[in-house]
Design a protein around this motif. Structure first.
Motif, short mmCIF file in Angstrom:
data_model
loop_
_atom_site.label_atom_id
_atom_site.label_comp_id
_atom_site.label_asym_id
_atom_site.label_seq_id
_atom_site.Cartn_x
_atom_site.Cartn_y
_atom_site.Cartn_z
N ARG A 188 -5.52 4.22 -7.09
CA ARG A 188 -5.65 3.89 -5.68
C ARG A 188 -6.15 5.08 -4.86
O ARG A 188 -6.84 4.90 -3.86
CB ARG A 188 -4.29 3.41 -5.13
CG ARG A 188 -3.88 2.05 -5.67
CD ARG A 188 -2.61 1.54 -5.00
NE ARG A 188 -2.27 0.21 -5.52
CZ ARG A 188 -1.40 0.00 -6.49
NH1 ARG A 188 -0.77 1.02 -7.04
NH2 ARG A 188 -1.15 -1.21 -6.92
N SER A 189 -5.81 6.26 -5.29
CA SER A 189 -6.24 7.43 -4.53
C SER A 189 -7.55 8.01 -5.06
O SER A 189 -8.44 8.35 -4.28
CB SER A 189 -5.15 8.52 -4.58
OG SER A 189 -4.86 8.88 -5.92
N HIS B 252 -10.52 0.89 -6.34
CA HIS B 252 -9.30 1.62 -5.99
C HIS B 252 -8.05 0.75 -6.03
O HIS B 252 -7.01 1.15 -5.51
CB HIS B 252 -9.45 2.24 -4.60
CG HIS B 252 -10.35 3.43 -4.57
ND1 HIS B 252 -9.89 4.73 -4.62
CD2 HIS B 252 -11.70 3.53 -4.51
CE1 HIS B 252 -10.92 5.57 -4.57
NE2 HIS B 252 -12.03 4.86 -4.51
#
Length: 409
Positions: free
Chosen positions: A60-61, A131
């Motif tokens: 996600r990051s 992401h």
């Protein structure tokens, strides 16, 4: 071959009958074996869920493996005007299906208690997949959102709270204040991260660029040149990095600064971050297995002492030493395999329990991995090995019993 199979099946059936006869004596030891097998299998299974949670959180990051980041600026800090065409050409040349521009800026949003600058990220639709963006409400951007007259925005839960948590089916709007105010439609809500305390939102890159005033002076620009992300196969990433660098640099010339690198989690992570935890719990489970094996040895020796006359009679009727050895050992193996099966079933029920999955994942996992087959196989192997080791000593004792002494016993 048929005779070997027949003897093997007969030995297993005989061993199971002996286990049933002495079930009260072996029950406590088998409980210890079952618990240990369950612990080992559960650790491996939960390790897979925890590892998936870590991977998804990192994705996600930093994006999925392998995510390449490309940035290009002119020496004076301005945005290369030819970059959009160069970007499209590169995607077509290398057949990249998942790619997105990323623009980091802020937009002033009018709330009921005043106008507030809100962190804004301009992206393309594939960014959500790249992401693993999950939404509490609504849907991620689609190609149809590109044609909206009122731009679509995805807001975090803090932003949503400040709007009064309106029902997205009513198509709530928010006002973006600027040189020319714009009404945006809220189409989705994503959960705020634990460290976030302020509103934030996503917009489509084209929509964000369209509502931003054109400024020729790079020092007065509202945001700098966008960065570019590509999600490509890991095995191709090493070849694509220098190729993209060469193509973009060649297209922009020596007056541009071009950088291409890989920044996803897999580029920096080496090994299993949960290895130490797995080894610790595995060692404890191994100790429990050892204690269970010692209990089985003691019970098997006591049981064998009561069966010496039986063994002597069987030897006198022609039973070979190998047959007696195999029969005594199989009693222990069959018992521990049954305990192992029970332990594996218990581990599957524990690992796949919704309560345990939610606790381990902490809401960070969208693709729960199936229960690992290797965990079940490991549990059964451990149970079989323990049974073999626990049955070895009694089997050796049974073989060394003299026939005449055993009959007299």
């Amino acid at each position: 071959m048929k005779r070997v199979v027949s003897n093997l099946v007969g030995a297993v059936i005989e061993a199971w009958q002996e286990v049933r006869i002495h079930k009260t004596r072996v029950m406590l030891s088998l409980i210890g074996v079952a618990v240990a097998v369950c612990a080992i299998t559960t650790v491996v299974g939960l390790g897979g869920v925890a590892q998936q949670a870590t991977i998804e959180q990192n994705e996600r990051s930093g994006g999925r493996a392998a995510s390449l980041y490309l940035s290009a600026t002119m020496n004076d800090g301005s945005n290369p005007t030819a970059m959009p065409e160069i970007w499209r050409t590169a995607l077509e040349r290398y057949q990249v299906d998942y790619a997105s521009r990323v623009i980091n800026t802020s937009q002033t949003v009018q709330f009921a208690d005043g106008a507030v600058p809100v962190q804004t990220i301009g992206v393309d639709p594939p960014y959500g997949t790249m992401h693993r963006i999950t939404l509490e409400e609504g849907t991620w951007f689609t190609d149809a959102d590109q044609a909206r007259l009122a731009p679509a925005v995805l807001i975090n839960s803090i932003f949503w709270d400040r709007l009064g948590r309106p029902d997205l089916r009513t198509h709530p709007t928010t006002t973006l204040v600027g040189e020319r105010s714009t009404t945006a439609v809220v189409t989705g809500v994503y959960p705020a991260l634990s460290y976030e305390t302020e509103p934030a939102m996503y917009m489509l890159a084209d929509a964000l660029t369209a509502i931003t005033p054109v400024v020729t002076d790079p020092n007065l620009q509202q945001f700098g040149p966008p960065s570019y992300e590509l999600w490509v196969p890991v095995e191709l990433s090493e070849q694509l990095v220098p190729a993209l660098q060469r193509d973009v640099q060649g297209a922009l010339g020596s007056d541009a600064v071009v950088q291409v690198n890989r920044q996803d989690y897999a580029a920096f992570q080496d090994g299993d971050p949960y290895l130490s935890l797995k080894l610790t719990v595995g060692a404890i489970a191994g100790l429990v297995l050892l204690l269970g094996a010692l209990g089985l040895v003691n019970i098997a020796l006591v049981t064998l002492k009561q069966r010496i006359r039986e063994i002597g009679i069987r030897r006198s009727f022609g039973a070979t030493a190998a047959r007696v050895f195999f029969a005594v050992m199989m009693e222990s193996v069959v018992a521990t395999v049954v305990a192992g099966i029970v332990g594996v079933i218990a581990a599957v029920l524990i690992v796949k329990s919704p309560i345990v999955e939610d606790f381990i994942s902490q809401g960070q996992v969208t693709d729960f991995p199936p229960f690992p087959v290797e965990a079940a196989v490991l549990g059964l192997i451990c149970a079989t090995v323990v049974g073999a080791l626990a049955g070895l000593i009694p089997a050796l004792v049974a073989v060394r019993v003299k026939v005449i002494d055993a009959i007299r016993y």
